[in-house]
Design an enzyme around this catalytic site. Sequence first.
Site, PDB file in Angstrom:
ATOM      1  N   ASP A   2       1.903 -77.683  65.085  1.00  0.00           N
ATOM      2  CA  ASP A   2       1.812 -78.188  64.291  1.00  0.00           C
ATOM      3  C   ASP A   2       1.718 -79.614  63.984  1.00  0.00           C
ATOM      4  O   ASP A   2       1.789 -80.232  65.313  1.00  0.00           O
ATOM      5  CB  ASP A   2       3.250 -78.503  64.132  1.00  0.00           C
ATOM      6  CG  ASP A   2       4.376 -77.506  62.701  1.00  0.00           C
ATOM      7  OD1 ASP A   2       3.255 -77.280  61.724  1.00  0.00           O
ATOM      8  OD2 ASP A   2       4.635 -76.834  63.034  1.00  0.00           O
ATOM      9  N   ASN A   4      -1.492 -80.460  63.097  1.00  0.00           N
ATOM     10  CA  ASN A   4      -3.258 -80.998  62.695  1.00  0.00           C
ATOM     11  C   ASN A   4      -3.549 -81.347  61.393  1.00  0.00           C
ATOM     12  O   ASN A   4      -3.990 -82.383  61.166  1.00  0.00           O
ATOM     13  CB  ASN A   4      -3.570 -79.394  62.990  1.00  0.00           C
ATOM     14  CG  ASN A   4      -3.464 -78.490  64.324  1.00  0.00           C
ATOM     15  OD1 ASN A   4      -3.102 -79.667  65.085  1.00  0.00           O
ATOM     16  ND2 ASN A   4      -3.567 -77.200  64.844  1.00  0.00           N
ATOM     17  N   TRP A   7      -1.937 -85.365  61.120  1.00  0.00           N
ATOM     18  CA  TRP A   7      -3.151 -85.837  62.386  1.00  0.00           C
ATOM     19  C   TRP A   7      -4.576 -86.164  61.355  1.00  0.00           C
ATOM     20  O   TRP A   7      -5.002 -87.195  62.238  1.00  0.00           O
ATOM     21  CB  TRP A   7      -3.715 -84.830  63.420  1.00  0.00           C
ATOM     22  CG  TRP A   7      -4.475 -85.526  64.717  1.00  0.00           C
ATOM     23  CD1 TRP A   7      -4.059 -86.335  65.573  1.00  0.00           C
ATOM     24  CD2 TRP A   7      -5.818 -85.825  65.187  1.00  0.00           C
ATOM     25  NE1 TRP A   7      -5.246 -87.144  66.619  1.00  0.00           N
ATOM     26  CE2 TRP A   7      -6.386 -86.268  66.247  1.00  0.00           C
ATOM     27  CE3 TRP A   7      -6.398 -85.083  63.997  1.00  0.00           C
ATOM     28  CZ2 TRP A   7      -7.102 -86.567  66.527  1.00  0.00           C
ATOM     29  CZ3 TRP A   7      -8.413 -85.310  64.481  1.00  0.00           C
ATOM     30  CH2 TRP A   7      -8.835 -85.764  65.979  1.00  0.00           C
ATOM     31  N   SER A  47       0.461 -67.467  60.903  1.00  0.00           N
ATOM     32  CA  SER A  47       1.543 -66.747  60.867  1.00  0.00           C
ATOM     33  C   SER A  47       1.329 -66.059  59.030  1.00  0.00           C
ATOM     34  O   SER A  47       0.030 -66.679  59.084  1.00  0.00           O
ATOM     35  CB  SER A  47       2.415 -67.588  59.764  1.00  0.00           C
ATOM     36  OG  SER A  47       2.136 -68.746  59.276  1.00  0.00           O
ATOM     37  N   THR A  48       2.331 -64.764  59.422  1.00  0.00           N
ATOM     38  CA  THR A  48       2.161 -64.391  58.155  1.00  0.00           C
ATOM     39  C   THR A  48       2.077 -65.244  56.843  1.00  0.00           C
ATOM     40  O   THR A  48       1.243 -64.703  56.159  1.00  0.00           O
ATOM     41  CB  THR A  48       2.639 -63.093  58.016  1.00  0.00           C
ATOM     42  OG1 THR A  48       4.339 -63.633  58.583  1.00  0.00           O
ATOM     43  CG2 THR A  48       2.755 -61.956  58.921  1.00  0.00           C
ATOM     44  N   ASN A  50       0.939 -67.541  56.482  1.00  0.00           N
ATOM     45  CA  ASN A  50      -0.616 -68.390  56.660  1.00  0.00           C
ATOM     46  C   ASN A  50      -1.661 -68.458  55.966  1.00  0.00           C
ATOM     47  O   ASN A  50      -2.042 -69.082  55.684  1.00  0.00           O
ATOM     48  CB  ASN A  50      -0.816 -69.637  58.083  1.00  0.00           C
ATOM     49  CG  ASN A  50      -0.189 -70.243  59.268  1.00  0.00           C
ATOM     50  OD1 ASN A  50      -0.554 -69.765  60.115  1.00  0.00           O
ATOM     51  ND2 ASN A  50       0.702 -70.670  57.816  1.00  0.00           N
ATOM     52  N   TRP A  51      -1.459 -67.033  55.724  1.00  0.00           N
ATOM     53  CA  TRP A  51      -2.692 -66.517  54.446  1.00  0.00           C
ATOM     54  C   TRP A  51      -2.832 -67.057  52.916  1.00  0.00           C
ATOM     55  O   TRP A  51      -4.007 -67.034  52.741  1.00  0.00           O
ATOM     56  CB  TRP A  51      -2.195 -65.027  53.978  1.00  0.00           C
ATOM     57  CG  TRP A  51      -2.399 -64.429  55.592  1.00  0.00           C
ATOM     58  CD1 TRP A  51      -1.439 -63.411  56.804  1.00  0.00           C
ATOM     59  CD2 TRP A  51      -3.831 -63.956  55.800  1.00  0.00           C
ATOM     60  NE1 TRP A  51      -2.378 -63.126  57.320  1.00  0.00           N
ATOM     61  CE2 TRP A  51      -3.147 -63.111  57.378  1.00  0.00           C
ATOM     62  CE3 TRP A  51      -5.197 -64.353  56.002  1.00  0.00           C
ATOM     63  CZ2 TRP A  51      -4.495 -62.570  58.267  1.00  0.00           C
ATOM     64  CZ3 TRP A  51      -6.180 -64.032  56.920  1.00  0.00           C
ATOM     65  CH2 TRP A  51      -5.844 -63.524  57.413  1.00  0.00           C
ATOM     66  N   ARG A  53      -2.718 -70.417  52.675  1.00  0.00           N
ATOM     67  CA  ARG A  53      -3.107 -71.478  52.607  1.00  0.00           C
ATOM     68  C   ARG A  53      -4.369 -71.561  51.531  1.00  0.00           C
ATOM     69  O   ARG A  53      -5.753 -70.036  52.014  1.00  0.00           O
ATOM     70  CB  ARG A  53      -3.292 -71.541  53.926  1.00  0.00           C
ATOM     71  CG  ARG A  53      -2.398 -72.168  54.253  1.00  0.00           C
ATOM     72  CD  ARG A  53      -2.175 -73.032  55.899  1.00  0.00           C
ATOM     73  NE  ARG A  53      -0.947 -73.276  56.455  1.00  0.00           N
ATOM     74  CZ  ARG A  53      -1.415 -74.729  57.243  1.00  0.00           C
ATOM     75  NH1 ARG A  53      -1.914 -75.414  58.322  1.00  0.00           N
ATOM     76  NH2 ARG A  53      -0.346 -74.746  58.092  1.00  0.00           N
ATOM     77  N   ARG A 170       7.831 -77.472  70.332  1.00  0.00           N
ATOM     78  CA  ARG A 170       7.656 -77.687  68.912  1.00  0.00           C
ATOM     79  C   ARG A 170       6.949 -79.022  68.345  1.00  0.00           C
ATOM     80  O   ARG A 170       7.438 -79.913  68.872  1.00  0.00           O
ATOM     81  CB  ARG A 170       8.478 -77.329  67.986  1.00  0.00           C
ATOM     82  CG  ARG A 170       7.953 -77.569  66.121  1.00  0.00           C
ATOM     83  CD  ARG A 170       8.354 -76.169  65.545  1.00  0.00           C
ATOM     84  NE  ARG A 170       7.651 -76.368  64.619  1.00  0.00           N
ATOM     85  CZ  ARG A 170       7.755 -75.834  63.432  1.00  0.00           C
ATOM     86  NH1 ARG A 170       8.693 -75.104  63.990  1.00  0.00           N
ATOM     87  NH2 ARG A 170       7.017 -75.589  62.834  1.00  0.00           N
ATOM     88  N   ARG A 176      12.341 -76.554  62.901  1.00  0.00           N
ATOM     89  CA  ARG A 176      12.484 -75.309  61.686  1.00  0.00           C
ATOM     90  C   ARG A 176      12.393 -74.310  63.466  1.00  0.00           C
ATOM     91  O   ARG A 176      11.202 -74.966  64.517  1.00  0.00           O
ATOM     92  CB  ARG A 176      12.033 -75.142  61.248  1.00  0.00           C
ATOM     93  CG  ARG A 176      12.326 -75.694  59.942  1.00  0.00           C
ATOM     94  CD  ARG A 176      11.834 -75.111  58.826  1.00  0.00           C
ATOM     95  NE  ARG A 176       9.900 -75.780  58.690  1.00  0.00           N
ATOM     96  CZ  ARG A 176       9.018 -77.198  58.758  1.00  0.00           C
ATOM     97  NH1 ARG A 176      10.270 -77.781  57.841  1.00  0.00           N
ATOM     98  NH2 ARG A 176       8.584 -77.013  58.760  1.00  0.00           N
TER      99      ARG A 176
HETATM  100  C1  FPP Z   1       0.196 -75.543  62.423  1.00  0.00           C
HETATM  101  O1  FPP Z   1      -0.727 -76.854  61.671  1.00  0.00           O
HETATM  102  C2  FPP Z   1      -0.873 -75.361  62.546  1.00  0.00           C
HETATM  103  C3  FPP Z   1      -1.825 -74.376  62.526  1.00  0.00           C
HETATM  104  C4  FPP Z   1      -1.493 -73.413  61.289  1.00  0.00           C
HETATM  105  C5  FPP Z   1      -3.533 -73.001  63.328  1.00  0.00           C
HETATM  106  C6  FPP Z   1      -3.130 -73.427  64.647  1.00  0.00           C
HETATM  107  C7  FPP Z   1      -4.248 -73.333  65.686  1.00  0.00           C
HETATM  108  C8  FPP Z   1      -5.190 -74.228  65.882  1.00  0.00           C
HETATM  109  C9  FPP Z   1      -5.357 -75.278  67.002  1.00  0.00           C
HETATM  110  C10 FPP Z   1      -6.684 -73.685  66.827  1.00  0.00           C
HETATM  111  C11 FPP Z   1      -7.354 -72.585  67.384  1.00  0.00           C
HETATM  112  C12 FPP Z   1      -6.359 -72.275  68.251  1.00  0.00           C
HETATM  113  C13 FPP Z   1      -6.905 -71.312  68.900  1.00  0.00           C
HETATM  114  C14 FPP Z   1      -6.546 -70.740  69.712  1.00  0.00           C
HETATM  115  C15 FPP Z   1      -8.049 -71.692  69.714  1.00  0.00           C
HETATM  116  P1  FPP Z   1      -0.766 -77.566  60.447  1.00  0.00           P
HETATM  117  O2  FPP Z   1      -1.599 -77.286  60.136  1.00  0.00           O
HETATM  118  O3  FPP Z   1       0.779 -76.898  59.649  1.00  0.00           O
HETATM  119  O4  FPP Z   1      -0.699 -79.412  60.361  1.00  0.00           O
HETATM  120  P2  FPP Z   1       0.490 -79.854  59.804  1.00  0.00           P
HETATM  121  O5  FPP Z   1       2.132 -79.212  58.990  1.00  0.00           O
HETATM  122  O6  FPP Z   1       0.296 -81.388  60.068  1.00  0.00           O
HETATM  123  O7  FPP Z   1       0.062 -80.263  57.402  1.00  0.00           O
END
Ligand code: FPP
Length: 225
Positions: A2, A4, A7, A47-48, A50-51, A53, A170, A176
């Site tokens: 979590d 990304n 960041w 996750s299921t 995440n589709w 997005r 986490r 959560r």
């Molecule tokens: C959650 O952060 C992250 C994801 C839904 C994707 C994770 C995927 C990778 C790190 C890509 C590469 C994976 C592999 C195995 C090579 P978020 O987007 O929910 O971040 P946020 O909570 O800050 O919005």
Amino acid sequence: MDGNGRWAQQRGLSRLKGHEQGAESVRAVLRAVRQAGVRYLTLYAFSTENWIRPKDEVEGLMNLLSIFIDRHGKELLENKIRLRVMGQFDRLPRTVQKKLAQLMEKSAENYEYTLILALSYGSRLEIADAAKAIARKTARGELDPETVTEETVANHLYLPDVPDPELMIRTSGELRLSNFLLWQLSYAELYVTDVFWPDFREKEFFQALEVFGRRGRRYGGVVTK
Ligand code: FPP
């Protein structure tokens, strides 16, 4: 994995840039895992849920996964890491399925470590699928309902031979479980850090292991250390 998105946002970058850096953290954590001798690592990559997005982000994530296999597949094999996948494999784009299947096959033997990618994964769905498989067996008369135990359920989950995780990390301070390994995490130690996943590297992983090492695990019994 979590944080990304946040960041990236903090740096005025696109969310995808955050996922790209997140993929670098995957490599860093894989190095740390081998150094520490941790034999199983499960990453919740998609996750299921995440589709839903935006299409661009979903495509970008699938693309990143594909690039990751192209660039680092060989490295995984050299480092004796077996790749496994848990989740709705059939929902993934065909090209991704093919690359994953090839690497899973190539890495199925001669491995020391296992990297499990949870892709289009949801724990409630996994448990429902297990219930369905058990129900089918009882309907066919292959299984007596009276003999169904916790072990029966565990044996019908996606990867029944994989031991339950001992530690769940986490990132980004979320408190959560987000539908992740609800059954398997029953006795796991939880470690939450405010660090966003793209900044979670070797140092952060070893820190988590150190905290884990200091915890007294009782499994409902009395303190043993
Ligand atoms: C959650 O952060 C992250 C994801 C839904 C994707 C994770 C995927 C990778 C790190 C890509 C590469 C994976 C592999 C195995 C090579 P978020 O987007 O929910 O971040 P946020 O909570 O800050 O919005």
